[in-house]
Design a protein around this motif. Structure first.
Motif, PDB file in Angstrom:
ATOM      1  N   GLU A 168       0.830  -1.212   0.000  1.00  0.00           N
ATOM      2  CA  GLU A 168       0.000   0.000   0.000  1.00  0.00           C
ATOM      3  C   GLU A 168       0.862   1.259   0.000  1.00  0.00           C
ATOM      4  O   GLU A 168       0.556   2.229  -0.697  1.00  0.00           O
ATOM      5  CB  GLU A 168      -0.929  -0.004   1.204  1.00  0.00           C
ATOM      6  N   ARG A 169       1.971   1.247   0.764  1.00  0.00           N
ATOM      7  CA  ARG A 169       2.863   2.401   0.772  1.00  0.00           C
ATOM      8  C   ARG A 169       3.474   2.614  -0.603  1.00  0.00           C
ATOM      9  O   ARG A 169       3.611   3.743  -1.081  1.00  0.00           O
ATOM     10  CB  ARG A 169       3.954   2.221   1.830  1.00  0.00           C
ATOM     11  N   GLU A 171       2.140   1.683  -3.480  1.00  0.00           N
ATOM     12  CA  GLU A 171       1.093   2.135  -4.387  1.00  0.00           C
ATOM     13  C   GLU A 171       0.759   3.610  -4.171  1.00  0.00           C
ATOM     14  O   GLU A 171       0.426   4.328  -5.117  1.00  0.00           O
ATOM     15  CB  GLU A 171      -0.156   1.269  -4.218  1.00  0.00           C
ATOM     16  N   LYS A 172       0.852   4.077  -2.929  1.00  0.00           N
ATOM     17  CA  LYS A 172       0.616   5.504  -2.668  1.00  0.00           C
ATOM     18  C   LYS A 172       1.657   6.355  -3.381  1.00  0.00           C
ATOM     19  O   LYS A 172       1.338   7.415  -3.937  1.00  0.00           O
ATOM     20  CB  LYS A 172       0.643   5.770  -1.164  1.00  0.00           C
ATOM     21  N   SER A 175       0.908   6.230  -7.094  1.00  0.00           N
ATOM     22  CA  SER A 175      -0.259   7.066  -7.365  1.00  0.00           C
ATOM     23  C   SER A 175       0.121   8.540  -7.347  1.00  0.00           C
ATOM     24  O   SER A 175      -0.330   9.331  -8.186  1.00  0.00           O
ATOM     25  CB  SER A 175      -1.349   6.781  -6.334  1.00  0.00           C
ATOM     26  N   ARG A 176       0.958   8.920  -6.392  1.00  0.00           N
ATOM     27  CA  ARG A 176       1.408  10.311  -6.284  1.00  0.00           C
ATOM     28  C   ARG A 176       2.164  10.741  -7.543  1.00  0.00           C
ATOM     29  O   ARG A 176       2.125  11.921  -7.927  1.00  0.00           O
ATOM     30  CB  ARG A 176       2.287  10.446  -5.043  1.00  0.00           C
ATOM     31  N   PRO A 184      -5.029   2.808  -3.724  1.00  0.00           N
ATOM     32  CA  PRO A 184      -3.984   1.988  -3.097  1.00  0.00           C
ATOM     33  C   PRO A 184      -4.553   0.988  -2.089  1.00  0.00           C
ATOM     34  O   PRO A 184      -5.431   1.317  -1.292  1.00  0.00           O
ATOM     35  CB  PRO A 184      -3.114   3.028  -2.386  1.00  0.00           C
TER      36      PRO A 184
END
Length: 229
Positions: A168-169, A171-172, A175-176, A184
């Motif tokens: 998840e980190r 994917e963040k 995404s950013r 995410p």
């Protein structure tokens, strides 16, 4: 009345001068104090403590928590030959005493905050805070110029099929950077792998779709440029 109040205030301030002077003799400003614990001594592995004027700063690492340094600071007041240090926002507190051999003894009930940005290096999920409770003895350390403690460094890659908060980190960050349009989550699926390949292509890395150590370093660096965080 004003004159009487001024005289009382002056007397009170004069009364503090000897106590502050005694504290300065025992607690040298700018001196780094450290400890190195065995595993049997508790969760704290290493600690560094430094007093700058009336602010105490503490850095520590924990056993089995790689890639993470915890630190905090508190304002200190001399009281009866000791330092009483307080964090106003959360009530955290530590009492510092000076031992006859020059060591400092800390009795801590402070809440410490983790420093550093999001990291893909963490092997396990780590809270952004850690409690440091108990008594600790730190000794003078002239070699630790920064008066900080470095955690153990461990890296474990991420690949399709992994399910982890680290995904998840990652994917963040993707995404950013505009490389991942999905929300995410903790699942490393094909969309994640494709976003990683696009990132690797942009940064001249091997397009494996796997977050290896070079990809992780580049992703963390790129993901925080210009964010102000």
């Amino acid at each position: 009345m004003t004159r009487i109040f001024s005289m009382m205030l002056a007397m009170a301030l004069l009364g503090l001068v000897p106590e502050i002077a005694r504290a300065a003799d025992k607690f040298e400003s700018g001196q780094c104090m450290t400890l190195h614990n065995d595993r049997k001594d508790g969760p704290v592995k290493d600690m560094a403590v430094q007093l700058q004027d009336d602010i105490i700063s503490i850095s520590f690492t924990e056993w089995d928590v790689p890639n993470t340094e915890f630190q905090t600071s508190a304002k200190c007041y001399p009281q009866k030959g000791k330092l009483e240090c307080q964090i106003d926002c959360d009530g955290g507190h530590v009492t510092v005493s000076a031992a006859p051999d020059g060591a400092w003894e800390l009795d801590s009930s402070l809440l410490y905050s983790m420093t550093g940005s999001e990291s893909l290096f963490a092997v396990q999920g780590v809270s952004d805070t850690a409690f440091l409770l108990g008594k600790f003895r730190v000794a003078r350390d002239t070699q630790n110029k920064l008066c900080r403690m470095s955690p153990d460094r461990v890296f474990v890659g991420l690949a399709p099929g992994d399910i982890s908060p680290r995904v998840e980190r990652a994917e963040k960050l993707l995404s950013r950077l505009g490389l991942l349009l999905e929300f995410p989550d903790t699942v490393y699926d094909e969309a994640t792998a494709e976003a990683v390949r696009r990132f690797q292509r942009q940064y001249g890395l091997a397009q494996s779709g796997i977050i290896d150590e070079p990809t992780s370093q580049a992703l963390v660096s790129a993901g925080f440029v210009g964010t102000g965080c």
